[in-house]
Design a protein around this motif. Structure first.
Motif, PDB file in Angstrom:
ATOM      1  N   SER A   1       2.420  -8.995   5.869  1.00 43.17           N
ATOM      2  CA  SER A   1       2.430  -8.202   7.114  1.00 43.17           C
ATOM      3  C   SER A   1       3.360  -6.996   6.965  1.00 43.17           C
ATOM      4  N   ALA A   2       4.514  -7.220   6.319  1.00 43.82           N
ATOM      5  CA  ALA A   2       5.459  -6.123   6.097  1.00 43.82           C
ATOM      6  C   ALA A   2       4.862  -5.056   5.174  1.00 43.82           C
ATOM      7  N   LEU A   3       4.113  -5.507   4.141  1.00 46.20           N
ATOM      8  CA  LEU A   3       3.445  -4.556   3.250  1.00 46.20           C
ATOM      9  C   LEU A   3       2.411  -3.726   4.009  1.00 46.20           C
ATOM     10  N   TYR A   4       1.651  -4.391   4.887  1.00 45.59           N
ATOM     11  CA  TYR A   4       0.661  -3.685   5.704  1.00 45.59           C
ATOM     12  C   TYR A   4       1.347  -2.628   6.574  1.00 45.59           C
ATOM     13  N   MET A   5       2.471  -2.984   7.161  1.00 46.80           N
ATOM     14  CA  MET A   5       3.193  -2.042   8.039  1.00 46.80           C
ATOM     15  C   MET A   5       3.741  -0.862   7.251  1.00 46.80           C
ATOM     16  N   PHE A   6       4.256  -1.133   6.055  1.00 40.68           N
ATOM     17  CA  PHE A   6       4.758  -0.047   5.229  1.00 40.68           C
ATOM     18  C   PHE A   6       3.622   0.898   4.841  1.00 40.68           C
ATOM     19  N   SER A   7       2.458   0.327   4.517  1.00 38.98           N
ATOM     20  CA  SER A   7       1.285   1.139   4.204  1.00 38.98           C
ATOM     21  C   SER A   7       0.867   1.974   5.417  1.00 38.98           C
ATOM     22  N   SER A   8       0.950   1.381   6.627  1.00 37.93           N
ATOM     23  CA  SER A   8       0.617   2.111   7.853  1.00 37.93           C
ATOM     24  C   SER A   8       1.589   3.269   8.099  1.00 37.93           C
ATOM     25  N   THR A   9       2.867   3.052   7.739  1.00 38.50           N
ATOM     26  CA  THR A   9       3.866   4.115   7.908  1.00 38.50           C
ATOM     27  C   THR A   9       3.508   5.323   7.042  1.00 38.50           C
TER      28      THR A   9
ATOM     29  N   PRO B   1       7.148  24.259  -0.737  1.00 39.22           N
ATOM     30  CA  PRO B   1       7.198  23.207  -1.766  1.00 39.22           C
ATOM     31  C   PRO B   1       7.314  21.785  -1.202  1.00 39.22           C
ATOM     32  N   TYR B   2       8.188  21.585  -0.198  1.00 38.27           N
ATOM     33  CA  TYR B   2       8.381  20.218   0.305  1.00 38.27           C
ATOM     34  C   TYR B   2       7.120  19.715   1.020  1.00 38.27           C
ATOM     35  N   ILE B   3       6.323  20.668   1.601  1.00 33.04           N
ATOM     36  CA  ILE B   3       5.074  20.287   2.250  1.00 33.04           C
ATOM     37  C   ILE B   3       4.047  19.858   1.186  1.00 33.04           C
ATOM     38  N   ILE B   4       3.931  20.663   0.115  1.00 36.28           N
ATOM     39  CA  ILE B   4       2.955  20.361  -0.941  1.00 36.28           C
ATOM     40  C   ILE B   4       3.316  19.054  -1.650  1.00 36.28           C
ATOM     41  N   TRP B   5       4.581  18.952  -2.072  1.00 37.95           N
ATOM     42  CA  TRP B   5       5.000  17.740  -2.787  1.00 37.95           C
ATOM     43  C   TRP B   5       4.988  16.511  -1.869  1.00 37.95           C
ATOM     44  N   GLY B   6       5.291  16.715  -0.619  1.00 37.04           N
ATOM     45  CA  GLY B   6       5.236  15.615   0.348  1.00 37.04           C
ATOM     46  C   GLY B   6       3.812  15.095   0.514  1.00 37.04           C
ATOM     47  N   THR B   7       2.852  16.051   0.581  1.00 44.31           N
ATOM     48  CA  THR B   7       1.442  15.658   0.719  1.00 44.31           C
ATOM     49  C   THR B   7       0.966  14.889  -0.507  1.00 44.31           C
ATOM     50  N   VAL B   8       1.292  15.426  -1.698  1.00 42.36           N
ATOM     51  CA  VAL B   8       0.899  14.755  -2.947  1.00 42.36           C
ATOM     52  C   VAL B   8       1.552  13.375  -3.040  1.00 42.36           C
ATOM     53  N   GLY B   9       2.840  13.315  -2.696  1.00 40.42           N
ATOM     54  CA  GLY B   9       3.568  12.040  -2.754  1.00 40.42           C
ATOM     55  C   GLY B   9       2.963  10.991  -1.825  1.00 40.42           C
ATOM     56  N   LEU B  10       2.563  11.431  -0.620  1.00 40.22           N
ATOM     57  CA  LEU B  10       1.957  10.493   0.326  1.00 40.22           C
ATOM     58  C   LEU B  10       0.610   9.987  -0.171  1.00 40.22           C
ATOM     59  N   ILE B  11      -0.169  10.873  -0.797  1.00 33.10           N
ATOM     60  CA  ILE B  11      -1.476  10.458  -1.337  1.00 33.10           C
ATOM     61  C   ILE B  11      -1.284   9.407  -2.429  1.00 33.10           C
ATOM     62  N   VAL B  12      -0.353   9.686  -3.357  1.00 38.95           N
ATOM     63  CA  VAL B  12      -0.088   8.748  -4.454  1.00 38.95           C
ATOM     64  C   VAL B  12       0.450   7.424  -3.907  1.00 38.95           C
ATOM     65  N   ALA B  13       1.402   7.522  -2.969  1.00 39.23           N
ATOM     66  CA  ALA B  13       1.991   6.307  -2.385  1.00 39.23           C
ATOM     67  C   ALA B  13       0.938   5.483  -1.655  1.00 39.23           C
ATOM     68  N   ASP B  14       0.006   6.174  -0.952  1.00 39.81           N
ATOM     69  CA  ASP B  14      -1.051   5.470  -0.218  1.00 39.81           C
ATOM     70  C   ASP B  14      -1.970   4.711  -1.166  1.00 39.81           C
ATOM     71  N   VAL B  15      -2.323   5.360  -2.298  1.00 44.50           N
ATOM     72  CA  VAL B  15      -3.190   4.701  -3.292  1.00 44.50           C
ATOM     73  C   VAL B  15      -2.490   3.484  -3.886  1.00 44.50           C
ATOM     74  N   ILE B  16      -1.216   3.635  -4.254  1.00 42.88           N
ATOM     75  CA  ILE B  16      -0.456   2.529  -4.853  1.00 42.88           C
ATOM     76  C   ILE B  16      -0.310   1.379  -3.860  1.00 42.88           C
ATOM     77  N   MET B  17       0.070   1.731  -2.612  1.00 41.53           N
ATOM     78  CA  MET B  17       0.272   0.688  -1.603  1.00 41.53           C
ATOM     79  C   MET B  17      -1.022  -0.027  -1.259  1.00 41.53           C
ATOM     80  N   SER B  18      -2.132   0.695  -1.249  1.00 41.77           N
ATOM     81  CA  SER B  18      -3.427   0.055  -0.973  1.00 41.77           C
ATOM     82  C   SER B  18      -3.725  -1.017  -2.019  1.00 41.77           C
ATOM     83  N   GLY B  19      -3.453  -0.686  -3.298  1.00 42.26           N
ATOM     84  CA  GLY B  19      -3.660  -1.659  -4.373  1.00 42.26           C
ATOM     85  C   GLY B  19      -2.728  -2.850  -4.257  1.00 42.26           C
ATOM     86  N   VAL B  20      -1.452  -2.570  -3.956  1.00 37.19           N
ATOM     87  CA  VAL B  20      -0.459  -3.650  -3.812  1.00 37.19           C
ATOM     88  C   VAL B  20      -0.819  -4.565  -2.651  1.00 37.19           C
ATOM     89  N   VAL B  21      -1.190  -3.971  -1.512  1.00 37.51           N
ATOM     90  CA  VAL B  21      -1.543  -4.760  -0.322  1.00 37.51           C
ATOM     91  C   VAL B  21      -2.756  -5.633  -0.610  1.00 37.51           C
TER      92      VAL B  21
END
Length: 583
Positions: free
Chosen positions: A38-46, A65-85
């Motif tokens: 459940s905590a993993l799901y919530m972190f993914s939702s965040t 730069p922080y907008i571009i890198w932030g967007t890329v970072g969120l995309i990568v984090a979302d893909v990783i978290m989806s796999g982990v969840v």
């Protein structure tokens, strides 16, 4: 009348929810894993909640730069978290699934025989397989996902109000309408699913029964009749399934209309606010993306509600199993040897509404041979079932000396018995595994061979290439009836129990096989309290005592010679047997 039916439905609905939550705590669920996932799901939702804010800025040309890198970072984090969840979610479902299957199996194996009289094998298999899978999917996938979806929905609503409260409010008014439709739709879908599932169960039962009866169908040339019945059952299921598909289809257009109406409102009203310079294009685009997320989350609520409703049927069935009575093994006294007579004292018994035994008073002497004879349906096999405490008498009691057998530890009492039946049951495995089945100690090869020799089974076992390690097939299908009987006798010899039950042990055998079996049983009966049922009265003539049953009552008790003189029914049975043997 209609109001009372509605009231009954509401009470049934409450009962289903009550059993649903009660069942959640019956099994040993991995609550630590549930909280972790459940905590993993919530972190993914965040992560998902943060993405539209960055993506809307990139889309409108804010390329810091922080907008571009932030967007890329969120995309990568979302893909990783989806796999982990997904990974940990699958592990959680598997853990819950095995927990419920183990619980159901434990309940089944400890349930009294009366329970199995009321439930068909195909139904029991469904409990362990299909029903357990549905519940584990709900608890393992939808429960953690529900917590994350609630969290995400609250987050989206909070975020859109930070953009513009008027625009947010114009969308929020649609949510009650959406939820009301989906609440009624969920119940409608559930009813359709339940009807389809019930019809599928009927179809499965029909097919399984017919496939086991193919030789009978071909023997009596009833293929055409069964073909028509098969098509009728298939159509019965098809109509319910089509109705369910139509109901499933209804969801998309209605929810689509609600979603499109909301999108049009956001576009038109949002465009007006941008033109009036109340909000920026970036905020408008971000708002639009968050609304898309909101409808997705509301759709998730609908899916989870429908799946939970579907699983309620499975929950109700398993809860009924969980609430059933279990055999009580631990009682007041232990027993390791039968040292006194077994006494039936005014025993009456019925299967449901059908009386089988009525006020039976008999004594089975210890160390002697007692035979039970009588017409079919007179209650002979029921005596065996009551002796082994598969059932309890409706009235009266069965005693050993002065102690009711219901006072002895159940496992101790049943350990006193060994049996050989007309169609001796066998497990799928080897001859060795079948002979030692139920023997609660290690058995040496020498003991195994000795038991097989005493049972007149050693010669045919040695004739197999793998000997004692020969596979017997499903329910012993690779062996003849006589071979199965001799293996059952070898098992009884190894078990070395005080009480021997013989139920038509030589029936349906040819004369040579019967000779082998009879010789083996003579060896087995020595020094034991033996109770036998036989329609072949030549097998009971030497019994120390013969009990004649008729219509569930005792018609006479005595030796063969005594009953020939005093009991009319026994004389008739002997005459019928003599005539059939001579014929």
């Amino acid at each position: 009348m209609a109001s009372s039916e509605k009231q009954l439905k509401k009470q049934a609905e409450k009962g289903i929810w009550k059993s649903y939550f009660r069942l959640m705590f019956k099994a040993k669920l991995p609550w630590g894993w549930i909280i972790f996932v459940s905590a993993l799901y919530m972190f993914s939702s965040t992560i998902t909640l943060a993405f539209p804010n960055f993506a809307s800025k990139v889309a409108t040309g804010v390329l810091k730069p922080y907008i571009i890198w932030g967007t890329v970072g969120l995309i990568v984090a979302d893909v990783i978290m989806s796999g982990v969840v997904r990974y940990f979610n699958k592990l959680l479902v598997a853990k819950i699934d095995v927990s419920y299957r183990s619980l159901i199996w434990e309940r089944l194996i400890k349930s009294p025989l009366r329970f199995f009289d009321q439930m068909k094998p195909t139904t029991m298999i469904t409990r362990i397989t299909t029903d357990a899978t549905k519940i584990s999917t709900v608890l393992g996938s939808y429960l953690p996902s529900l917590a994350a979806t609630i969290y995400g929905t609250i987050g989206v609503v909070a975020v859109i109000f930070t953009y513009d409260w008027r625009l947010a409010l114009s969308v929020i008014v649609y949510i009650p309408l959406y939820l009301i439709f989906n609440l009624f739709y969920g119940k409608w879908n559930y009813r359709a699913f339940k009807e389809t599932y019930n019809r599928l169960s009927t179809l499965t039962q029909f097919l399984s029964e017919l496939l086991m009866s193919v030789p009978l169908i071909k023997t009596f040339v009833t293929e055409k009749k069964e073909d028509e019945r098969g098509h009728k059952n298939l159509q019965y299921y098809y109509k319910a399934n089509m109705r369910r598909y139509i109901i499933m289809w209804v969801e998309n257009p209605i929810n689509g209309i609600l979603s499109i109406t909301s999108d049009i409102l956001v576009i038109l009203y949002g465009g007006y606010l941008v033109k009036a310079e109340i909000i920026t294009i970036s905020e408008w685009l971000g708002f639009f993306m968050y609304i898309g997320m909101l409808w997705g989350m509301l759709g998730s609520f609908l899916m989870m509600y429908v799946e939970i409703k579907k699983s309620q049927g499975a929950t109700d069935r398993i809860a009924a199993l969980m609430d059933g009575d279990l055999e009580v093994s631990e009682r007041n006294f232990s027993i390791s040897k039968l040292e006194d007579n077994i006494v039936f004292k005014d025993v009456a018994f019925s299967y449901g509404e059908k009386p089988v035994l009525g006020h039976v008073d008999v004594t089975i002497p210890v160390g002697k041979v007692t035979a039970i004879v009588g017409p079919s349906g007179s209650g002979k096999s029921t005596i065996f079932s009551l002796l082994q405490q598969f059932y309890q008498p409706n009235s009266g009691e069965i005693l050993v000396g002065k102690t009711p057998i219901s006072e002895y530890h159940l496992t101790d009492w049943r350990d006193l018995f060994a049996g050989v039946a007309q169609d001796s049951p066998m497990i799928s495995g080897t001859i060795r595994e079948n002979i030692v089945y139920g023997v609660n100690r290690d058995v040496t090869d020498a003991e195994l061979a000795e038991a097989a020799e005493k049972a007149n089974a050693l010669d045919f076992i040695k004739g197999f290439r793998d000997g004692f390690d020969t596979y017997v097939g499903e329910a012993g299908s690779n062996l003849s009836g006589g071979q199965r009987q001799r293996i059952a006798i070898a098992r009884a010899i190894l078990r070395n129990s005080d009480i021997l039950l013989l139920d038509e042990a030589t029936a349906s055998l040819d004369s040579q096989a019967e000779k082998f079996i009879q010789e083996a049983m003579d060896t087995l009966m020595q020094g034991r309290t033996t109770i036998m049922i036989s329609h072949d009265l030549s097998n009971v003539q030497d019994a120390d005592q013969i009990i004649v049953l008729n219509g569930g009552t005792v018609d006479g008790i005595g030796t063969h010679d005594e009953l020939l003189k005093t009991n009319e029914l026994y004389r008739l049975l002997v005459q019928l047997h003599t005539s059939s043997s001579a014929g």
